[in-house]
Design an enzyme around this catalytic site. Structure first.
Site, PDB file in Angstrom:
ATOM      1  N   LEU A 360       0.849  -1.197   0.000  1.00 59.22           N
ATOM      2  CA  LEU A 360       0.000   0.000   0.000  1.00 59.22           C
ATOM      3  C   LEU A 360       0.885   1.248   0.000  1.00 59.22           C
ATOM      4  O   LEU A 360       2.063   1.168   0.343  1.00 59.22           O
ATOM      5  CB  LEU A 360      -0.869  -0.016   1.261  1.00 59.22           C
ATOM      6  CG  LEU A 360      -2.003  -1.041   1.234  1.00 59.22           C
ATOM      7  CD1 LEU A 360      -2.553  -1.263   2.629  1.00 59.22           C
ATOM      8  CD2 LEU A 360      -3.115  -0.580   0.292  1.00 59.22           C
ATOM      9  N   GLY A 364       6.768   2.324   2.635  1.00 59.73           N
ATOM     10  CA  GLY A 364       8.229   2.285   2.545  1.00 59.73           C
ATOM     11  C   GLY A 364       8.769   1.572   1.327  1.00 59.73           C
ATOM     12  O   GLY A 364       9.919   1.116   1.336  1.00 59.73           O
ATOM     13  N   THR A 443       2.805   0.163  -6.304  1.00 61.18           N
ATOM     14  CA  THR A 443       2.002  -0.568  -5.310  1.00 61.18           C
ATOM     15  C   THR A 443       1.732  -1.999  -5.769  1.00 61.18           C
ATOM     16  O   THR A 443       1.672  -2.901  -4.958  1.00 61.18           O
ATOM     17  CB  THR A 443       0.644   0.112  -5.055  1.00 61.18           C
ATOM     18  OG1 THR A 443      -0.042   0.187  -6.285  1.00 61.18           O
ATOM     19  CG2 THR A 443       0.814   1.467  -4.428  1.00 61.18           C
ATOM     20  N   ARG A 506      -6.799   8.621  -0.921  1.00 58.73           N
ATOM     21  CA  ARG A 506      -6.118   7.766  -1.900  1.00 58.73           C
ATOM     22  C   ARG A 506      -5.792   6.407  -1.254  1.00 58.73           C
ATOM     23  O   ARG A 506      -6.004   5.347  -1.837  1.00 58.73           O
ATOM     24  CB  ARG A 506      -4.816   8.441  -2.360  1.00 58.73           C
ATOM     25  CG  ARG A 506      -4.142   7.658  -3.457  1.00 58.73           C
ATOM     26  CD  ARG A 506      -2.666   8.004  -3.658  1.00 58.73           C
ATOM     27  NE  ARG A 506      -2.396   9.337  -4.152  1.00 58.73           N
ATOM     28  CZ  ARG A 506      -1.192   9.700  -4.625  1.00 58.73           C
ATOM     29  NH1 ARG A 506      -0.214   8.830  -4.734  1.00 58.73           N
ATOM     30  NH2 ARG A 506      -0.978  10.933  -5.028  1.00 58.73           N
ATOM     31  N   ARG A 551      40.643   5.729   9.513  1.00 60.58           N
ATOM     32  CA  ARG A 551      41.776   4.823   9.484  1.00 60.58           C
ATOM     33  C   ARG A 551      42.457   4.882  10.852  1.00 60.58           C
ATOM     34  O   ARG A 551      42.261   5.832  11.612  1.00 60.58           O
ATOM     35  CB  ARG A 551      42.773   5.250   8.403  1.00 60.58           C
ATOM     36  CG  ARG A 551      42.300   4.901   7.006  1.00 60.58           C
ATOM     37  CD  ARG A 551      43.221   5.480   5.961  1.00 60.58           C
ATOM     38  NE  ARG A 551      44.515   4.809   5.897  1.00 60.58           N
ATOM     39  CZ  ARG A 551      45.515   5.201   5.116  1.00 60.58           C
ATOM     40  NH1 ARG A 551      45.361   6.263   4.337  1.00 60.58           N
ATOM     41  NH2 ARG A 551      46.649   4.550   5.105  1.00 60.58           N
ATOM     42  N   HIS A 552      43.267   3.896  11.141  1.00 63.41           N
ATOM     43  CA  HIS A 552      44.078   3.916  12.364  1.00 63.41           C
ATOM     44  C   HIS A 552      45.028   5.114  12.307  1.00 63.41           C
ATOM     45  O   HIS A 552      45.269   5.692  11.241  1.00 63.41           O
ATOM     46  CB  HIS A 552      44.897   2.619  12.427  1.00 63.41           C
ATOM     47  CG  HIS A 552      45.616   2.352  11.138  1.00 63.41           C
ATOM     48  ND1 HIS A 552      46.797   2.986  10.797  1.00 63.41           N
ATOM     49  CD2 HIS A 552      45.276   1.575  10.080  1.00 63.41           C
ATOM     50  CE1 HIS A 552      47.162   2.586   9.597  1.00 63.41           C
ATOM     51  NE2 HIS A 552      46.263   1.739   9.130  1.00 63.41           N
ATOM     52  N   ASN A 558      53.520   2.574   7.965  1.00 65.31           N
ATOM     53  CA  ASN A 558      53.117   3.707   7.107  1.00 65.31           C
ATOM     54  C   ASN A 558      54.301   4.641   6.916  1.00 65.31           C
ATOM     55  O   ASN A 558      54.570   5.120   5.819  1.00 65.31           O
ATOM     56  CB  ASN A 558      51.963   4.508   7.720  1.00 65.31           C
ATOM     57  CG  ASN A 558      50.620   3.800   7.667  1.00 65.31           C
ATOM     58  OD1 ASN A 558      49.747   4.024   8.498  1.00 65.31           O
ATOM     59  ND2 ASN A 558      50.431   2.927   6.688  1.00 65.31           N
ATOM     60  N   ARG A 603      47.393  -1.885  14.845  1.00 71.38           N
ATOM     61  CA  ARG A 603      47.321  -0.431  14.641  1.00 71.38           C
ATOM     62  C   ARG A 603      45.916   0.132  14.848  1.00 71.38           C
ATOM     63  O   ARG A 603      45.762   1.298  15.209  1.00 71.38           O
ATOM     64  CB  ARG A 603      47.911  -0.035  13.280  1.00 71.38           C
ATOM     65  CG  ARG A 603      47.390  -0.754  12.048  1.00 71.38           C
ATOM     66  CD  ARG A 603      48.345  -0.459  10.880  1.00 71.38           C
ATOM     67  NE  ARG A 603      47.919  -0.943   9.572  1.00 71.38           N
ATOM     68  CZ  ARG A 603      48.092  -2.192   9.146  1.00 71.38           C
ATOM     69  NH1 ARG A 603      48.634  -3.099   9.929  1.00 71.38           N
ATOM     70  NH2 ARG A 603      47.703  -2.534   7.919  1.00 71.38           N
ATOM     71  N   GLU A 624      42.930  -5.204   7.115  1.00 66.14           N
ATOM     72  CA  GLU A 624      43.312  -4.594   5.839  1.00 66.14           C
ATOM     73  C   GLU A 624      43.375  -5.656   4.738  1.00 66.14           C
ATOM     74  O   GLU A 624      43.537  -6.862   5.017  1.00 66.14           O
ATOM     75  CB  GLU A 624      44.676  -3.876   6.004  1.00 66.14           C
ATOM     76  CG  GLU A 624      45.205  -3.165   4.768  1.00 66.14           C
ATOM     77  CD  GLU A 624      44.223  -2.170   4.139  1.00 66.14           C
ATOM     78  OE1 GLU A 624      43.055  -2.547   3.878  1.00 66.14           O
ATOM     79  OE2 GLU A 624      44.621  -1.035   3.866  1.00 66.14           O
ATOM     80  N   TYR A 635      55.844  -0.143  -2.133  1.00 63.17           N
ATOM     81  CA  TYR A 635      55.386  -0.194  -3.535  1.00 63.17           C
ATOM     82  C   TYR A 635      56.602  -0.215  -4.473  1.00 63.17           C
ATOM     83  O   TYR A 635      56.586  -0.869  -5.511  1.00 63.17           O
ATOM     84  CB  TYR A 635      54.468   0.993  -3.838  1.00 63.17           C
ATOM     85  CG  TYR A 635      53.137   0.925  -3.095  1.00 63.17           C
ATOM     86  CD1 TYR A 635      52.226  -0.088  -3.341  1.00 63.17           C
ATOM     87  CD2 TYR A 635      52.793   1.878  -2.147  1.00 63.17           C
ATOM     88  CE1 TYR A 635      51.011  -0.158  -2.657  1.00 63.17           C
ATOM     89  CE2 TYR A 635      51.590   1.814  -1.454  1.00 63.17           C
ATOM     90  CZ  TYR A 635      50.705   0.797  -1.705  1.00 63.17           C
ATOM     91  OH  TYR A 635      49.510   0.728  -1.027  1.00 63.17           O
ATOM     92  N   HIS A 690      41.085   0.265   7.979  1.00 60.30           N
ATOM     93  CA  HIS A 690      42.236   0.474   7.093  1.00 60.30           C
ATOM     94  C   HIS A 690      41.791   1.084   5.769  1.00 60.30           C
ATOM     95  O   HIS A 690      40.615   1.068   5.432  1.00 60.30           O
ATOM     96  CB  HIS A 690      42.911  -0.871   6.841  1.00 60.30           C
ATOM     97  CG  HIS A 690      43.286  -1.573   8.104  1.00 60.30           C
ATOM     98  ND1 HIS A 690      44.536  -1.482   8.657  1.00 60.30           N
ATOM     99  CD2 HIS A 690      42.560  -2.356   8.939  1.00 60.30           C
ATOM    100  CE1 HIS A 690      44.574  -2.192   9.774  1.00 60.30           C
ATOM    101  NE2 HIS A 690      43.383  -2.733   9.966  1.00 60.30           N
ATOM    102  N   GLN A 691      42.793   1.502   5.031  1.00 61.00           N
ATOM    103  CA  GLN A 691      42.519   2.226   3.788  1.00 61.00           C
ATOM    104  C   GLN A 691      41.603   1.458   2.827  1.00 61.00           C
ATOM    105  O   GLN A 691      40.552   1.959   2.432  1.00 61.00           O
ATOM    106  CB  GLN A 691      43.852   2.553   3.118  1.00 61.00           C
ATOM    107  CG  GLN A 691      43.712   3.275   1.801  1.00 61.00           C
ATOM    108  CD  GLN A 691      44.940   4.102   1.484  1.00 61.00           C
ATOM    109  OE1 GLN A 691      44.912   5.319   1.601  1.00 61.00           O
ATOM    110  NE2 GLN A 691      46.004   3.438   1.088  1.00 61.00           N
ATOM    111  N   LEU A 694      38.106   0.695   4.306  1.00 65.01           N
ATOM    112  CA  LEU A 694      37.253   1.874   4.442  1.00 65.01           C
ATOM    113  C   LEU A 694      36.810   2.405   3.082  1.00 65.01           C
ATOM    114  O   LEU A 694      35.733   2.964   2.950  1.00 65.01           O
ATOM    115  CB  LEU A 694      37.975   2.961   5.250  1.00 65.01           C
ATOM    116  CG  LEU A 694      38.149   2.594   6.727  1.00 65.01           C
ATOM    117  CD1 LEU A 694      39.010   3.616   7.441  1.00 65.01           C
ATOM    118  CD2 LEU A 694      36.794   2.473   7.435  1.00 65.01           C
TER     119      LEU A 694
END
Ligand code: FDP
Length: 737
Positions: A360, A364, A443, A506, A551-552, A558, A603, A624, A635, A690-691, A694
């Protein structure tokens, strides 16, 4: 969202009692008006307000707030302050809108506003122009009303939508201090300014604030209507493309629901084990209501699923699944349907699924559909939300009265079926182009209508019905009121009461002919009053509460540029941990409950350490991304020693899986129980993770596309506050260091 217009006083001092006053919720809506008495002297100068707090320029005339012309002689400025706002000193001044000269400040002492009341007489504002020869006088009026957060939210949305004055239940638009002054701090002290606004930094333009306010806004733009030229024609007969700027619609709301899911993908057993085939996780049901202190979850599953001891309302549609034994654990319709979708998307020929909402009005449906869409997209399914109301408004306009929806109005029924068929055609056409899950939001309240949809779907896609049933009068009443405030159907109805009664009628018309779903495959979401009958509480509720993501603090790895690992915090990281504790204490000081979630890595646990007074929960699912053989490398080292791996990750960071490690897609999958639990929480949650994790969580709330996830900015030492509530999802960022 920063609705507060004046700085918060130090509530720990003499303002303590004001704090209590504030607990009723709401804000003070203050309206200042000035009426020109000197009609003979129409000035080019615009009245402004400037004063002691940043909202009104901190006594800087160039930052004064301009008043708006309400009528030929009346000027108006409205703003919102907390009921316990500090005293606001202000004055009126006259100046051109876009220049600071000439600038004439009113005669006499400052005006004082305290607790929404103007101190002293509301004396006229007198200005001396032309070297003091001309006196210009305005009468001053002030009005302060306490308004509910709903009204404010509605008003603010109206403002954002229209960017011009609008009236929502008599409340004109709100002026807001949306970008408060921010500042960064380099000092090593771990204490914070009392005013947390000091740390607010702008959220990225693609943040959760950017377009999530109106659920029906996000639905598909009817392509059949534009193709068929069924819409607007210019006077000369030339056709116009269908306007995308269609009226918008707010989702109706459901407070909380029970989900009854004849779900083929979830296997229930009486031992309390839940297996979700959609994500391949296996988690024990663990009861820890009221638990305080540290709870360590060694698995990736949810540490807090509540199982219903009652089977009384469990309905299983035998067509779908005849083996289900237990009701499902706490899971939203969204999540359950995601699992269904997953299963149904198995064989190639069945890779299209229509989820057809039934219910109806004011139950919602649009809210549920929007949530489902967001969730399924986040899981990686190509999903679209088709809102039949949007089609109706485009084809037939927004001013249909309750009569149009009568069950004995053949023209109305035909017109409604026609737009429903158009939307279904669009949805199927989109699926034939490769779309996976279509959410059909209407509906669909009669068996006949649903038969029509089933026939249309035959051989093209699988179909199941998702019925939202809500019998709680209070919730329905609230939904109706929101509807009148927010639905484009009533945008042109200035009289709230008239709109209300039209919508009620209605609703009566729909109720007379409503047939609950008993055919085909279906899921029923039946309302639930908390604590009655041992029913399952699920996450589809709208209790406004913040989720704080961070993040931590900076770790030693890091600092060295090493990925993964399990190192402790650097000195800077430790300062952040203390600042975060300070922040959490201030931010959540008025909350009755909250919890702190961390990963199982040092961490994050160390970052949470200084926070006291809230239960802490460790989730392995929040660990992570597992960098496998690259764990502990920089890297640069990966690039040098494993150039192929480096290149592959660069090419497709989302799908790339570290050898013996994980990909972002893997991380997203393992976060599913975290999302379910976050959705279900009624109290604030601080997630320290963590990155990569998150990025994935944030993307869910901000509705960011899958492909963007590995590149989302989640800086260290910054808190992302996500507000979940009736007004959708909003974001605020605080940079503590
Ligand atoms: O996916 P990318 O961009 O490499 O980001 C994830 C990386 O972020 C880091 C930091 O570089 O996370 P963390 O915040 O946990 O320290 C690495 O441990 C992790 O591998």
């Amino acid at each position: 969202m920063g609705t507060g217009s004046s700085k918060n006083p130090d509530c720990s001092s003499s303002h303590g009692s004001d704090d209590r006053e504030d607990q009723g919720g709401g804000q003070l809506y203050v309206s200042l008006k000035m009426e020109e008495n000197s009609y003979l002297l129409k000035s080019e100068l615009i009245p402004h307000v400037y004063g002691s707090v940043p909202l009104v320029g901190s006594w800087d005339p160039s930052k004064a707030l301009a008043m708006e012309r309400e009528s030929s002689s009346m000027w108006e400025l409205s703003f919102v302050v907390p009921p316990n706002h500090e005293t606001l000193d202000f004055k009126f001044l006259l100046k051109p809108k876009y220049s600071n000269s000439p600038c004439v400040v009113e005669e006499g002492p400052n005006r004082l506003l305290t607790g929404g009341t103007l101190q002293g007489d509301a004396r006229s504002a007198v200005f001396r122009l032309s070297g003091g020869e001309v006196l210009l006088e305005y009468r001053v009026f002030i009005k302060a009303d306490r308004v509910s957060p709903f009204d404010l939210a509605a008003s603010w949305r109206a403002y954002q939508e229209n960017l011009q004055p609008s009236t929502v239940r008599g409340i004109p638009d709100v002026s807001m201090n949306s970008v408060p002054e921010s500042g960064t701090e380099n000092c090593s002290s771990a204490s914070l300014e009392l005013d947390l606004e000091h740390y607010v930094v702008p959220a990225p333009t693609t943040s959760a604030n950017s377009g999530l306010l109106y659920a029906a806004n996000m639905t598909e733009t009817p392509r059949s209507l534009s193709h068929a030229n069924a819409f607007s024609k210019a006077a000369g007969g030339a056709s116009h493309p269908v306007s995308i700027g269609v009226p918008t619609e707010r989702p109706a709301t459901i407070k909380e629901m029970e989900v009854i899911v004849p779900d083929p993908t979830i296997v229930y057993s009486s031992s309390g084990i839940v297996e979700s085939k959609s994500v391949g996780t296996l988690s024990s049901l663990q009861k820890q209501d009221g638990q305080r202190g540290l709870f360590v979850d060694r698995g990736v599953g949810s540490p807090r699923l509540v199982k219903s001891p009652s089977l009384t309302t469990f309905t299983v549609d035998q067509n779908v699944h005849s083996e289900a034994k237990n009701p499902i654990p706490a899971a939203a319709g969204a999540v359950a349907a995601a699992a269904v979708a997953d299963q149904m998307l198995g064989p190639k020929e069945d890779r299209h699924l229509a989820i057809v909402l039934v219910g109806l009005p004011a139950r919602g449906k649009t809210f549920t559909a929007a949530k489902l869409t967001r969730y399924l997209r986040w899981l990686g399914h190509d999903t679209k939300h088709f809102n039949v109301g949007k089609y109706r408004r485009l084809k037939l306009g927004t001013n249909q009265s309750a009569d149009f929806f009568r069950g004995d109005n053949p023209e109305g029924i035909e017109a409604r079926n026609e737009v429903a068929a158009l939307a279904m055609e669009d949805m199927i056409a989109w699926m034939q182009e490769g779309g996976q899950v279509g959410i059909f939001d209407a509906t669909n309240s009669s068996r006949k209508r649903r038969n029509m949809l089933m026939r249309m779907a035959e051989g093209k896609c699988k179909i199941f019905f998702l019925e939202t049933i809500c019998n709680d009068r209070q919730i329905i009443e609230r939904n109706i009121r929101l509807k009148i405030q927010q639905s484009p159907d009533y945008a042109e109805e200035p009289d709230f009461e008239a709109g209300y009664w039209d919508f009620r009628s209605r609703l009566d018309n729909y109720e007379k002919v409503y047939e609950t779903v008993e055919e085909g495959s279906y899921i029923k979401m039946i309302d639930m009053v908390s604590g009655h009958g041992g029913q399952i509480q699920v996450n589809t509720h709208l209790t406004p509460r913040p989720i704080l993501l961070t993040r931590h603090g900076e770790s030693r790895d890091n600092v060295r540029g090493r990925i993964g690992g399990d190192s402790v915090l650097s000195d800077t990281g430790e300062v952040y941990a203390k600042k975060l504790a300070n922040f959490v204490e201030k931010r959540l000081k008025n909350e009755r409950a909250a919890s702190i979630w961390t990963s199982t890595l040092q961490r994050t646990i160390l970052t949470a350490n200084p926070i006291v007074g809230f239960p802490k929960i460790q989730w392995r699912a929040l660990d992570e991304i597992n960098a496998g053989v690259c764990d502990g490398m920089t890297y640069e080292e990966i690039k040098k020693n494993m150039p192929d791996e480096y290149e592959s990750r660069k090419k497709d960071k989302l799908r790339y899986r570290y050898p013996r490690g994980e990909s972002y897609l893997d991380v997203i999958q393992r976060l599913e129980p975290v999302i379910i639990e976050l959705e279900r929480q009624r109290a604030p949650v601080v997630v320290i993770s963590h990155q990569a994790v998150l990025r994935a969580l944030y993307a869910y709330f901000a509705d960011r596309p899958l492909k963007e996830i590995p590149h989302i900015e989640v800086p260290l030492h910054t808190i992302i506050e996500i507000q979940m509530g009736v007004s959708g999802v909003q974001e605020k960022r605080y940079k503590l260091m």
